[in-house]
Design a protein around this motif. Structure first.
Motif, PDB file in Angstrom:
ATOM      1  N   SER A 192       1.034  -1.242   0.181  1.00  0.00           N
ATOM      2  CA  SER A 192       0.142   0.161  -0.145  1.00  0.00           C
ATOM      3  C   SER A 192       0.803   1.204   0.271  1.00  0.00           C
ATOM      4  O   SER A 192       2.459   0.837  -0.080  1.00  0.00           O
ATOM      5  CB  SER A 192      -1.202   0.126   1.503  1.00  0.00           C
ATOM      6  N   GLU A 193       0.629   2.278   0.185  1.00  0.00           N
ATOM      7  CA  GLU A 193       0.912   4.050  -0.205  1.00  0.00           C
ATOM      8  C   GLU A 193       2.185   3.685   1.259  1.00  0.00           C
ATOM      9  O   GLU A 193       3.021   4.543   1.451  1.00  0.00           O
ATOM     10  CB  GLU A 193       0.049   4.774   0.230  1.00  0.00           C
ATOM     11  N   SER A 194       1.336   3.137   2.205  1.00  0.00           N
ATOM     12  CA  SER A 194       2.372   2.648   3.624  1.00  0.00           C
ATOM     13  C   SER A 194       2.658   1.700   3.946  1.00  0.00           C
ATOM     14  O   SER A 194       3.356   1.859   5.208  1.00  0.00           O
ATOM     15  CB  SER A 194       1.603   3.527   4.542  1.00  0.00           C
ATOM     16  N   LEU A 195       2.785   0.919   3.226  1.00  0.00           N
ATOM     17  CA  LEU A 195       3.835  -0.599   4.000  1.00  0.00           C
ATOM     18  C   LEU A 195       4.212  -1.088   2.872  1.00  0.00           C
ATOM     19  O   LEU A 195       3.597  -1.436   1.383  1.00  0.00           O
ATOM     20  CB  LEU A 195       2.296  -1.676   3.877  1.00  0.00           C
ATOM     21  N   ILE A 196       5.441  -1.113   2.852  1.00  0.00           N
ATOM     22  CA  ILE A 196       6.492  -2.143   1.501  1.00  0.00           C
ATOM     23  C   ILE A 196       7.041  -3.293   2.849  1.00  0.00           C
ATOM     24  O   ILE A 196       7.835  -3.909   3.396  1.00  0.00           O
ATOM     25  CB  ILE A 196       7.417  -1.254   1.535  1.00  0.00           C
ATOM     26  N   ALA A 197       6.643  -4.112   1.693  1.00  0.00           N
ATOM     27  CA  ALA A 197       6.626  -6.370   2.263  1.00  0.00           C
ATOM     28  C   ALA A 197       8.188  -6.482   1.532  1.00  0.00           C
ATOM     29  O   ALA A 197       8.482  -5.910   0.172  1.00  0.00           O
ATOM     30  CB  ALA A 197       5.951  -6.415   2.585  1.00  0.00           C
ATOM     31  N   GLY A 198       8.646  -7.404   1.805  1.00  0.00           N
ATOM     32  CA  GLY A 198      10.074  -8.376   1.412  1.00  0.00           C
ATOM     33  C   GLY A 198      10.868  -8.629   2.607  1.00  0.00           C
ATOM     34  O   GLY A 198      10.431  -8.926   3.603  1.00  0.00           O
ATOM     35  N   GLY A 199      11.802  -9.508   1.808  1.00  0.00           N
ATOM     36  CA  GLY A 199      12.729 -10.113   2.648  1.00  0.00           C
ATOM     37  C   GLY A 199      13.955  -9.176   3.155  1.00  0.00           C
ATOM     38  O   GLY A 199      13.488  -7.590   3.601  1.00  0.00           O
ATOM     39  N   GLN A 200      15.052 -10.155   3.538  1.00  0.00           N
ATOM     40  CA  GLN A 200      15.751  -9.225   4.281  1.00  0.00           C
ATOM     41  C   GLN A 200      16.466  -8.705   3.557  1.00  0.00           C
ATOM     42  O   GLN A 200      16.839  -8.459   2.807  1.00  0.00           O
ATOM     43  CB  GLN A 200      17.127 -10.206   4.872  1.00  0.00           C
ATOM     44  N   PRO A 201      16.100  -6.778   4.360  1.00  0.00           N
ATOM     45  CA  PRO A 201      16.960  -5.607   3.515  1.00  0.00           C
ATOM     46  C   PRO A 201      18.332  -5.461   3.807  1.00  0.00           C
ATOM     47  O   PRO A 201      18.701  -5.935   4.796  1.00  0.00           O
ATOM     48  CB  PRO A 201      16.360  -4.308   4.278  1.00  0.00           C
ATOM     49  N   SER A 202      19.287  -5.185   3.136  1.00  0.00           N
ATOM     50  CA  SER A 202      20.751  -4.799   3.488  1.00  0.00           C
ATOM     51  C   SER A 202      20.665  -3.422   3.474  1.00  0.00           C
ATOM     52  O   SER A 202      19.768  -2.798   4.042  1.00  0.00           O
ATOM     53  CB  SER A 202      21.501  -5.001   2.323  1.00  0.00           C
ATOM     54  N   ALA A 203      22.425  -3.258   4.593  1.00  0.00           N
ATOM     55  CA  ALA A 203      22.206  -2.561   4.545  1.00  0.00           C
ATOM     56  C   ALA A 203      22.374  -0.781   4.066  1.00  0.00           C
ATOM     57  O   ALA A 203      21.266   0.322   4.285  1.00  0.00           O
ATOM     58  CB  ALA A 203      23.803  -2.001   5.468  1.00  0.00           C
ATOM     59  N   MET A 204      22.388  -1.091   2.291  1.00  0.00           N
ATOM     60  CA  MET A 204      21.889  -0.104   1.221  1.00  0.00           C
ATOM     61  C   MET A 204      20.154   0.378   0.994  1.00  0.00           C
ATOM     62  O   MET A 204      20.380   0.960   0.672  1.00  0.00           O
ATOM     63  CB  MET A 204      22.600  -0.176   0.143  1.00  0.00           C
ATOM     64  N   ASP A 205      20.110  -1.171   1.379  1.00  0.00           N
ATOM     65  CA  ASP A 205      18.529  -1.184   1.259  1.00  0.00           C
ATOM     66  C   ASP A 205      17.785   0.079   1.995  1.00  0.00           C
ATOM     67  O   ASP A 205      17.154   0.862   1.811  1.00  0.00           O
ATOM     68  CB  ASP A 205      17.996  -2.517   1.075  1.00  0.00           C
ATOM     69  N   LEU A 206      18.101  -0.169   3.784  1.00  0.00           N
ATOM     70  CA  LEU A 206      18.071   0.721   4.259  1.00  0.00           C
ATOM     71  C   LEU A 206      18.058   2.424   3.763  1.00  0.00           C
ATOM     72  O   LEU A 206      17.432   2.949   4.467  1.00  0.00           O
ATOM     73  CB  LEU A 206      18.398  -0.093   6.050  1.00  0.00           C
ATOM     74  N   GLU A 207      19.715   2.580   3.383  1.00  0.00           N
ATOM     75  CA  GLU A 207      19.889   4.068   2.910  1.00  0.00           C
ATOM     76  C   GLU A 207      18.499   4.091   2.314  1.00  0.00           C
ATOM     77  O   GLU A 207      18.080   4.991   2.067  1.00  0.00           O
ATOM     78  CB  GLU A 207      20.788   3.783   2.860  1.00  0.00           C
TER      79      GLU A 207
END
Length: 165
Positions: A35-50
């Motif tokens: 949704s506009e306020s929810l992103i789902a997925g697997g394990q994020p990398s440190a770069m993904d978090l940025e």
């Protein structure tokens, strides 16, 4: 006057399309906007978090357990980026329950943009499917489809048994 409207359209329509495309480009490829306020997925990398920070995410909910190791301190990185970080450990099919879906629903309340993840998205999709059916009142088929879109795979049978009753 007709030309003025055409000129305005030529300026603003491409700008709005660019803004939408830019928002879509800011999500790492292994994540889905549920949704506009929810992103789902697997394990994020440190770069993904940025990258997710740039996409407007302000809260991270991690469904992984403490014994599921990653190659960096996710909580420390998330907090350093200014995210609210929450751990809701879901160990597997035994933890894919109505109670945990209700707990997740409470954590998703508010106006924040949230990253919800586990290792692969399987547990994420499972809890979101249960939440969609039991809390939001969506039909079973729609709830399962939402769960699949969010990453549910091997837990689908568990979820289907739970929400079909």
């Amino acid at each position: 006057m007709k030309y003025l409207f055409t000129l305005i359209a030529l300026i603003f329509i491409p700008a709005s399309c660019y803004a939408q495309a830019k928002d879509q480009l800011e999500l790492p490829s292994n994540f889905t906007a549920v949704s506009e306020s929810l992103i789902a997925g697997g394990q994020p990398s440190a770069m993904d978090l940025e990258q997710l920070k740039s996409a407007g995410v302000t809260k991270v909910i991690n469904l992984r357990t403490a014994n599921e190791k990653v190659d960096y301190d996710e909580q420390a990185k998330a907090e350093a980026l200014g995210f609210t970080y929450i751990s809701l450990p879901i160990a597997g099919s035994d933890d894919v329950t109505s109670e945990n879906a209700a707990q997740l629903d409470l954590l998703l309340q508010g106006n924040e943009k949230v990253l919800l993840h586990c290792a692969s998205g399987n547990r994420v999709g499972a809890l979101l499917a249960i939440r969609a059916h039991e809390i939001e009142g969506k039909p079973v088929a729609e709830s399962l489809q939402l769960g699949r879109a969010a990453g549910m795979s091997s837990l689908e049978g568990t979820v289907e048994s739970l929400i079909a009753n």
